[in-house]
Design a protein around this motif. Structure first.
Motif, PDB file in Angstrom:
ATOM      1  N   PRO A 193      -0.953  10.371  -1.312  1.00 10.96           N
ATOM      2  CA  PRO A 193      -0.448   9.282  -0.471  1.00 10.96           C
ATOM      3  C   PRO A 193       0.150   9.687   0.873  1.00 10.96           C
ATOM      4  O   PRO A 193       0.660   8.834   1.581  1.00 10.96           O
ATOM      5  N   GLU A 194       0.063  10.947   1.270  1.00  9.42           N
ATOM      6  CA  GLU A 194       0.808  11.400   2.432  1.00  9.42           C
ATOM      7  C   GLU A 194       0.221  11.031   3.789  1.00  9.42           C
ATOM      8  O   GLU A 194       0.953  10.880   4.757  1.00  9.42           O
ATOM      9  N   SER A 195      -1.075  10.900   3.918  1.00  6.83           N
ATOM     10  CA  SER A 195      -1.668  10.714   5.245  1.00  6.83           C
ATOM     11  C   SER A 195      -1.489   9.291   5.763  1.00  6.83           C
ATOM     12  O   SER A 195      -1.381   8.328   4.991  1.00  6.83           O
ATOM     13  N   ALA A 196      -1.485   9.153   7.082  1.00  8.65           N
ATOM     14  CA  ALA A 196      -1.306   7.843   7.715  1.00  8.65           C
ATOM     15  C   ALA A 196      -2.422   6.858   7.350  1.00  8.65           C
ATOM     16  O   ALA A 196      -2.129   5.687   7.082  1.00  8.65           O
ATOM     17  N   PRO A 197      -3.696   7.271   7.310  1.00  7.47           N
ATOM     18  CA  PRO A 197      -4.737   6.302   6.928  1.00  7.47           C
ATOM     19  C   PRO A 197      -4.560   5.761   5.503  1.00  7.47           C
ATOM     20  O   PRO A 197      -4.793   4.579   5.253  1.00  7.47           O
ATOM     21  N   ILE A 198      -4.116   6.602   4.588  1.00  2.80           N
ATOM     22  CA  ILE A 198      -3.894   6.158   3.212  1.00  2.80           C
ATOM     23  C   ILE A 198      -2.696   5.211   3.158  1.00  2.80           C
ATOM     24  O   ILE A 198      -2.713   4.215   2.425  1.00  2.80           O
ATOM     25  N   LYS A 199      -1.667   5.481   3.946  1.00  3.98           N
ATOM     26  CA  LYS A 199      -0.522   4.576   4.005  1.00  3.98           C
ATOM     27  C   LYS A 199      -0.947   3.210   4.542  1.00  3.98           C
ATOM     28  O   LYS A 199      -0.468   2.173   4.081  1.00  3.98           O
ATOM     29  N   ARG A 201       8.308   8.398  -7.908  1.00  2.00           N
ATOM     30  CA  ARG A 201       7.625   8.729  -6.663  1.00  2.00           C
ATOM     31  C   ARG A 201       6.110   8.561  -6.822  1.00  2.00           C
ATOM     32  O   ARG A 201       5.533   8.996  -7.813  1.00  2.00           O
ATOM     33  N   THR A 202       5.467   7.972  -5.815  1.00  2.00           N
ATOM     34  CA  THR A 202       4.014   7.832  -5.824  1.00  2.00           C
ATOM     35  C   THR A 202       3.386   9.173  -5.506  1.00  2.00           C
ATOM     36  O   THR A 202       3.642   9.756  -4.462  1.00  2.00           O
ATOM     37  N   ARG A 203       2.570   9.664  -6.430  1.00  2.00           N
ATOM     38  CA  ARG A 203       1.913  10.953  -6.232  1.00  2.00           C
ATOM     39  C   ARG A 203       0.416  10.816  -6.052  1.00  2.00           C
ATOM     40  O   ARG A 203      -0.246  11.740  -5.591  1.00  2.00           O
ATOM     41  N   ALA A 204      -0.124   9.656  -6.440  1.00  2.00           N
ATOM     42  CA  ALA A 204      -1.560   9.426  -6.279  1.00  2.00           C
ATOM     43  C   ALA A 204      -1.807   7.951  -6.019  1.00  2.00           C
ATOM     44  O   ALA A 204      -1.071   7.094  -6.503  1.00  2.00           O
ATOM     45  N   ILE A 205      -2.832   7.686  -5.242  1.00  2.00           N
ATOM     46  CA  ILE A 205      -3.276   6.325  -4.986  1.00  2.00           C
ATOM     47  C   ILE A 205      -4.717   6.232  -5.443  1.00  2.00           C
ATOM     48  O   ILE A 205      -5.558   7.048  -5.073  1.00  2.00           O
ATOM     49  N   ILE A 206      -4.973   5.235  -6.286  1.00  2.00           N
ATOM     50  CA  ILE A 206      -6.312   5.022  -6.828  1.00  2.00           C
ATOM     51  C   ILE A 206      -6.909   3.818  -6.115  1.00  2.00           C
ATOM     52  O   ILE A 206      -6.280   2.755  -6.051  1.00  2.00           O
ATOM     53  N   ILE A 207      -8.104   3.991  -5.588  1.00  2.00           N
ATOM     54  CA  ILE A 207      -8.809   2.903  -4.921  1.00  2.00           C
ATOM     55  C   ILE A 207      -9.978   2.510  -5.812  1.00  2.00           C
ATOM     56  O   ILE A 207     -10.738   3.373  -6.263  1.00  2.00           O
ATOM     57  N   THR A 208     -10.106   1.212  -6.072  1.00  2.00           N
ATOM     58  CA  THR A 208     -11.156   0.729  -6.962  1.00  2.00           C
ATOM     59  C   THR A 208     -12.275   0.046  -6.173  1.00  2.00           C
ATOM     60  O   THR A 208     -12.109  -0.259  -4.987  1.00  2.00           O
ATOM     61  N   ASP A 209     -13.377  -0.221  -6.854  1.00  2.00           N
ATOM     62  CA  ASP A 209     -14.511  -0.864  -6.203  1.00  2.00           C
ATOM     63  C   ASP A 209     -14.253  -2.331  -5.877  1.00  2.00           C
ATOM     64  O   ASP A 209     -14.995  -2.939  -5.116  1.00  2.00           O
ATOM     65  N   SER A 210     -13.171  -2.910  -6.396  1.00  2.00           N
ATOM     66  CA  SER A 210     -12.803  -4.284  -6.076  1.00  2.00           C
ATOM     67  C   SER A 210     -11.743  -4.336  -4.969  1.00  2.00           C
ATOM     68  O   SER A 210     -11.131  -5.374  -4.744  1.00  2.00           O
ATOM     69  N   ASN A 211     -11.521  -3.198  -4.313  1.00  2.00           N
ATOM     70  CA  ASN A 211     -10.534  -3.046  -3.239  1.00  2.00           C
ATOM     71  C   ASN A 211      -9.090  -3.187  -3.711  1.00  2.00           C
ATOM     72  O   ASN A 211      -8.206  -3.413  -2.899  1.00  2.00           O
ATOM     73  N   HIS A 212      -8.856  -3.049  -5.003  1.00  2.00           N
ATOM     74  CA  HIS A 212      -7.489  -2.969  -5.487  1.00  2.00           C
ATOM     75  C   HIS A 212      -6.995  -1.543  -5.271  1.00  2.00           C
ATOM     76  O   HIS A 212      -7.774  -0.582  -5.354  1.00  2.00           O
TER      77      HIS A 212
END
Length: 90
Positions: free
Chosen positions: A25-31, A51-62
Motif C-alpha cells: 500500500p505504500e505507493s501514491a498510485p495505490i493510495k 496496519r494495512t500491509r496489502a491491498i487486494i484488487i478484484t475483477d469487480s473493482n473492489h
C-alpha cells in the motif's frame, strides 16, 4: 464449479479466482486506487484496526485492505515460496 478461497487474515477469505492483484500500500498510485474505491463504496477493510500491509484488487473493482503481507498471501495462493528482489535490485 469449485471455488478456491484465499485466507486474507482474521478468518476472512476471498474467492481466489476474482483476485487481479495483491500489492503493497505504500505507493501514491495505490493510495489513489484505495481513495477512489472508498469514494465509490467499493472499499472493504478487513484489517480489524491493524496496519494495512496489502491491498487486494478484484475483477469487480473492489479493493480489499488486509493486515497480512502480500508475500504471505501470494504463498497461500500459489502454494509456493515467492522470491523477493535479487540482491542489488529495488
Amino acid at each position: 464449479m469449485e471455488f478456491k478461497l484465499l485466507n486474507i487474515g482474521f478468518g476472512n477469505v476471498v474467492v481466489a479466482q476474482r483476485v487481479v492483484a495483491i500489492v503493497a500500500p505504500e505507493s501514491a498510485p495505490i493510495k489513489r486506487i484505495k481513495d477512489d474505491a472508498r469514494n465509490q463504496t467499493k472499499l472493504i477493510d478487513a484489517t480489524y484496526g491493524r496496519r494495512t500491509r496489502a491491498i487486494i484488487i478484484t475483477d469487480s473493482n473492489h479493493v480489499i485492505l488486509s493486515a497480512v503481507q502480500p508475500e504471505t498471501m501470494a504463498h497461500r495462493l500459489t502454494g509456493k515460496k515467492i522470491e523477493g528482489p535479487e540482491e542489488g535490485e529495488g
